[in-house]
Design an enzyme around this catalytic site. Structure first.
Site, PDB file in Angstrom:
ATOM      1  N   GLY A 467     -52.855  19.166 -52.854  1.00  0.00           N
ATOM      2  CA  GLY A 467     -52.091  19.005 -51.880  1.00  0.00           C
ATOM      3  C   GLY A 467     -50.916  19.940 -51.537  1.00  0.00           C
ATOM      4  CB  THR A 468     -49.646  22.711 -53.533  1.00  0.00           C
ATOM      5  OG1 THR A 468     -50.835  23.193 -54.225  1.00  0.00           O
ATOM      6  CG2 THR A 468     -48.922  21.504 -54.774  1.00  0.00           C
ATOM      7  CD  GLN A 617     -45.782  21.912 -52.647  1.00  0.00           C
ATOM      8  OE1 GLN A 617     -45.631  21.545 -54.001  1.00  0.00           O
ATOM      9  NE2 GLN A 617     -46.484  21.134 -51.784  1.00  0.00           N
ATOM     10  CD  GLU A 684     -43.715  19.586 -61.531  1.00  0.00           C
ATOM     11  OE1 GLU A 684     -43.589  18.301 -61.230  1.00  0.00           O
ATOM     12  OE2 GLU A 684     -44.123  19.995 -62.195  1.00  0.00           O
TER      13      GLU A 684
HETATM   14 MO1  MOS Z   1     -46.345  17.992 -62.546  1.00  0.00          MO
HETATM   15  S1  MOS Z   1     -45.515  16.324 -62.928  1.00  0.00           S
HETATM   16  O1  MOS Z   1     -46.080  18.893 -64.025  1.00  0.00           O
HETATM   17  O2  MOS Z   1     -47.968  17.529 -62.307  1.00  0.00           O
END
Ligand code: MOS
Length: 717
Positions: A467-468, A617, A684
C-alpha cells in the site's frame, strides 16, 4: 533529477480504484476447497477431548484436521514465524482463539457450518492476560537488539527519587508513568492463503509482507527445500506488521492441501484478525528526568515493561526512542517483558518508537510546563548534535529545521502555554508539539531490469506492495536512470521467482529495493551502450534489440548496506529519521469530547522520491496516530482470558469525521549514507509522535494530563 522527486500518481492506481488489482483471496484457483477454523475458548490448558463426529457428517465436508491427525511440522525460527509454537501439533492451549481444528469443505459455508459443530473439552489452567498484574515477574529482555543501554551516571536517589516530584535549588526532578494500549492492526484485506501443490512443489498465494521469508519458513516447517516453495502476493490490502511473520493459517493451508491433494483456501474473518496474527502489546513506561532550572537535562531514564506470550520473548522496545533524542549527560533505557496468556505480540506500525515517543514526549511536555519553558525551546536546549548513546555522528539530521519550519507553518506563536486559556465558542482549544524518530532499518536487496521488444522496460524484484506505492517508486528509479517516463515501465514484484528482496517492514523497501533497482538500471544502461557501441540515448531503445537480433537484454543489480549490523545500521554513524509533530485539538466544554482540528508533521528523512506517495505515507501515519491517541484499544476480557472487542464496531479506528486537515512538510535534506538516492525510509515515522502531540494539546486545552492511552472522554471529565 528528472523523475526522482516528482509527485507521480500511482501507476497501479487505476487497477485499484477499478477493482482490477488482484488480492490473494481474489486469485482464481480451480478445484479449490475451503478451510474454516474451530478455535480454543480457553487461554491456557489443554484439549482433553475434541468432538468432530457431527461435523464429519455435515454436507460438503472433505476432511477435519485436529492435533490428533495434523502431520507434524518441523521447528521454525521466529521471526519470521509469528509463533514458533506451531498450530495443532499437540493438545496444549496457550491463548484463546488458538486453532484447535481446521475443517476443509467444498464451500466456505459448508466449512464454516461444520466448524461450528465441533466442540472440545479442556483441562483449564490458571491464567493471566493482564501484564500489569504480574509485573513482579518481569525479566530483562534479551532479544536481537541491545535491550538496555546506559551512558553517564546520575543519582536520582540524591534527589529523593522515591517521591514523584522533587526540587532542589538547582534541579527539577520528575518521574511519570505512561501507558499505551493493546491494539490490533485491522487491515481492510483480511489475511488469506491459497495453497496449491503441484506434485512435490507448493505454490502459495498469500497475504504477506515478505514472500522470501515466508518461503523459507514454510520450507523449514514442511521439511522441503525452499526451491520447492513459491510464494506469490501481487497486492496487499494493508498489513501494518501483521502480515510480516508467518502464522497458523499459512502453515495449515499448505498442510491441508497436501493431505487432501486439492488446493485449499483460507480467508480469516474479521474477528480472527484479533487472535491469529499478533497485536501491538500494551506498554508501561516510566520516565525519570532531572534537569536544571533552564530545562537543560542532567539525566534521563526510560524504563519499559511490556507483555509477551508464553512461547516467545517478543520485545516491544518501548523506551528505544529515548536513546537518540536528547543530549543528556546521563541516559539510560531498560526493557523488561512479562509472560501473559495471549497470542504473541508482533510489530505494528510504528513499533518501538511509536510507543516510546508517547512516553518521552509527554514527559518533556510536563517538564516544559513545570519549568515554564516553551516546549520547542526545551527541545532545542537539549538538541542532540550526535547520538547521545553511541556517541556516533548522525548520518544526517535536520530535526532543528523541523521544529523551526514546522512551528512557523503551523502558527506555533499563537499558542498560549496556560491550559484552558484558548477558547473558541463551546470549545477549549489546545496546541501541542512532540518529536518523532525512527530507526532506519536497511536490508540487502536484488533486482533485475530488462530491455524487451520495442523498447519496453521491465523491473523485477521479490518485494511486496503493501500500500506504500512501491510499484510507482520502483518505476521512478528505473525511469530516472533510463531517462524514460515512469509510466512506460512495467514492474513485477511479489513472487519468489524474482530476484530476492527483504520483507516489507521497518520502512526499509525504498532504501534497499529502490537502490537495487537503480543499480540494475545503471548496469542495463552500460550493457546497452556496449551492445550499441554508442552513448546511451532513450530514443534508440525501441530498435536496439532488433538491430542485434536479440529477444531481450537483462541486467541484475543489488544493494547492500555493507556493514555488520543485521538491521542495517552503519558501523560509523547513527542513522535515524526525525520529525516534529504539531497538533491542534478542540475539546467540547460541556461534553469534554476531544477532537483533532489539524496536524502538521515536519520531517527530516533525506531525499523524497515521490512527494505524493510520501505525503500519503505520512498523513496515513498521522491518522494511525490519531487512533493511538483517541480511539484504539483492544480491551482485555479478564474472565475468559481474551480480547473483548473483536470487530470494527467495538474496536474503533478513526473514520473520516475524526480526520482533520493533515499536512506533511519535508525539510530539504540528502543523506548520502542511507541509500543510493540519498533518502531514508519514511512510512512508519508518520505514526510516531502524533499521540504525544495530541496528548500535549489536550493538556494545553484542558489542563488534564492523560498518561494512559487512548484519551477517551471519561478520562477528561
Ligand atoms: Mo512494519 S510494523 O515493520 O511491518
Amino acid at each position: 533529477m528528472k523523475t526522482i522527486g516528482k509527485p507521480l500518481s500511482r501507476v497501479d492506481g487505476l487497477l485499484k480504484v477499478t477493482g482490477r488489482a488482484v488480492y490473494t483471496a481474489d486469485v482464481p484457483a480451480s478445484n479449490v476447497a475451503y478451510g474454516a477454523f474451530a478455535l480454543a475458548t480457553i487461554p491456557s490448558g489443554a484439549v482433553t477431548k475434541i468432538e468432530t463426529a457431527e461435523a464429519e457428517k455435515a454436507a460438503g465436508v472433505i476432511k477435519i484436521f485436529t492435533h490428533l491427525n495434523t502431520p507434524k511440522l518441523k521447528p521454525v525460527k521466529s521471526p519470521p514465524a509469528g509463533q514458533s509454537f506451531l498450530p495443532m501439533q499437540t493438545a496444549e492451549i496457550k491463548y484463546a482463539g488458538q486453532p484447535i481444528a481446521l475443517v476443509v469443505a467444498e464451500t466456505l459455508e459448508a466449512a464454516a457450518h461444520a466448524a461450528d459443530l465441533i466442540s472440545a473439552e479442556y483441562k483449564e489452567d490458571a491464567f493471566e492476560i493482564d501484564f500489569t498484574k504480574s509485573k513482579a515477574k518481569a525479566y530483562p529482555a534479551e532479544n536481537f537488539a541491545e535491550p538496555n543501554t546506559k551512558v553517564g551516571d546520575f543519582s536520582f536517589a540524591a534527589l529523593g527519587a522515591s517521591k514523584t516530584d522533587a526540587e532542589t535549588a538547582s534541579t527539577k526532578f520528575l518521574r511519570r508513568v505512561y501507558r499505551t494500549a493493546d491494539r490490533h492492526h485491522n487491515p481492510i484485506e483480511s489475511s488469506a492463503s491459497i495453497a496449491v501443490w503441484q506434485n512435490d512443489d507448493l505454490l502459495l498465494y498469500n497475504t504477506t509482507q515478505g514472500v522470501c521469508s515466508c518461503r523459507q519458513t514454510l520450507a523449514d516447517a514442511l521439511g522441503i527445500e525452499p526451491e520447492r516453495v513459491r510464494v506469490v502476493t501481487k497486492f496487499v490490502g494493508g498489513a501494518f506488521g501483521c502480515k510480516g511473520y508467518v502464522w497458523a493459517h499459512e502453515f495449515l493451508s499448505a498442510v491441508a492441501a497436501r493431505e487432501i491433494k486439492r488446493p485449499v483456501k483460507i480467508v480469516l474473518s474479521r474477528d480472527q484478525d484479533f487472535t491469529f496474527h499478533g497485536h501491538q502489546c500494551a506498554s508501561e513506561q516510566t520516565l525519570t528526568i532531572a534537569a536544571d532550572k533552564n530545562g537543560k537535562l542532567k539525566a534521563l531514564k526510560h524504563d519499559s515493561i511490556t507483555p509477551t506470550s508464553q512461547f516467545e520473548d517478543y520485545v516491544e522496545y518501548a523506551a528505544i526512542g529515548t536513546r537518540v533524542m536528547y543530549a543528556a549527560p546521563a541516559l539510560e533505557t531498560t526493557h523488561k517483558i512479562v509472560k501473559v496468556d495471549l497470542n504473541n505480540p508482533t510489530p505494528m506500525r510504528a513499533p518501538h518508537e511509536g510507543l516510546s515517543m508517547f512516553g518521552l514526549e509527554s514527559a518533556m511536555d510536563e517538564l516544559a510546563f513545570e519549568l515554564k519553558i516553551d516546549p520547542i525551546k526545551l527541545r532545542l536546549t537539549n538538541y542532540a548534535e550526535k547520538d547521545p548513546t553511541s556517541g556516533k555522528p548522525f548520518s544526517s539530521k535536520k530535526l532543528r529545521e523541523c521544529y523551526l519550519e514546522g512551528a512557523k507553518m503551523f502558527g506555533w506563536n499563537k499558542r498560549n502555554q496556560q491550559p484552558g486559556s484558548m477558547i473558541d465558542g463551546n470549545h477549549f482549544v489546545g496546541i501541542g508539539v512532540a518529536s518523532a524518530t525512527m530507526t532506519s532499518f536497511r536490508f540487502p536487496s536484488k533486482a533485475r531490469v530488462t530491455l524487451e521488444k520495442n523498447g519496453a522496460i521491465l523491473v523485477e524484484t521479490a518485494t511486496q506492495e503493501i500500500g506504500t506505492g512501491v510499484y510507482t517508486v520502483l518505476a521512478q528509479m528505473a525511469a530516472e536512470v533510463l531517462e524514460i517516463p515512469a509510466e512506460k515501465i512495467r514492474v513485477e514484484i511479489g513472487d519468489t521467482l524474482l530476484p530476492e528482496a527483504n520483507m516489507s517492514a521497518g520502512s526499509s523497501s525504498t532504501m534497499g529495493v529502490g537502490s537495487a533497482v537503480l543499480d540494475a538500471a545503471m548496469k542495463l544502461k552500460r550493457k546497452i551502450e556496449e551492445l550499441s557501441g554508442a552513448r546511451y540515448s532513450p530514443e534508440n531503445l525501441s530498435n536496439i534489440l532488433e538491430d542485434k537480433n536479440l529477444g531481450k537484454l537483462a541486467a541484475d543489480g543489488e544493494w547492500t548496506p555493507g556493514n555488520k549490523n543485521p538491521l542495517g545500521e552503519p558501523d560509523d554513524v547513527s542513522m535515524h529519521t526525525f520529525g516534529a509533530i504539531f497538533a491542534e485539538v478542540r475539546v467540547d466544554r460541556s461534553l469534554m469530547i476531544p477532537r483533532v482540528a489539524r496536524i502538521l508533521g515536519a520531517y527530516s528523512v533525506g531525499r523524497i522520491v515521490n512527494p505524493k506517495t510520501a505525503k500519503s505515507q505520512m498523513t496515513g501515519g498521522m491518522i494511525w496516530g490519531i487512533g493511538q491517541a483517541l480511539t484504539e484499544h483492544s480491551i482485555l476480557e479478564r474472565t475468559y482470558g481474551c480480547f473483548l472487542n473483536r470487530d470494527l464496531a467495538s474496536y474503533e479506528v478513526p473514520v473520516n469525521l475524526d480526520v482533520p486537515v493533515l499536512e506533511a512538510h519535508f525539510v530539504e535534506e540528502i543523506d548520502e549514507r542511507a541509500s543510493a538516492f540519498g533518502g531514508k525510509g519514511i512510512g512508519e515515522l508518520g505514526g510516531v509522535g502524533v499521540a504525544a502531540a495530541i496528548a500535549n494539546a489536550v493538556f494545553n486545552a484542558t489542563g488534564k494530563r492523560v498518561r494512559n492511552l487512548p484519551i477517551t472522554l471519561d478520562k477528561l471529565i
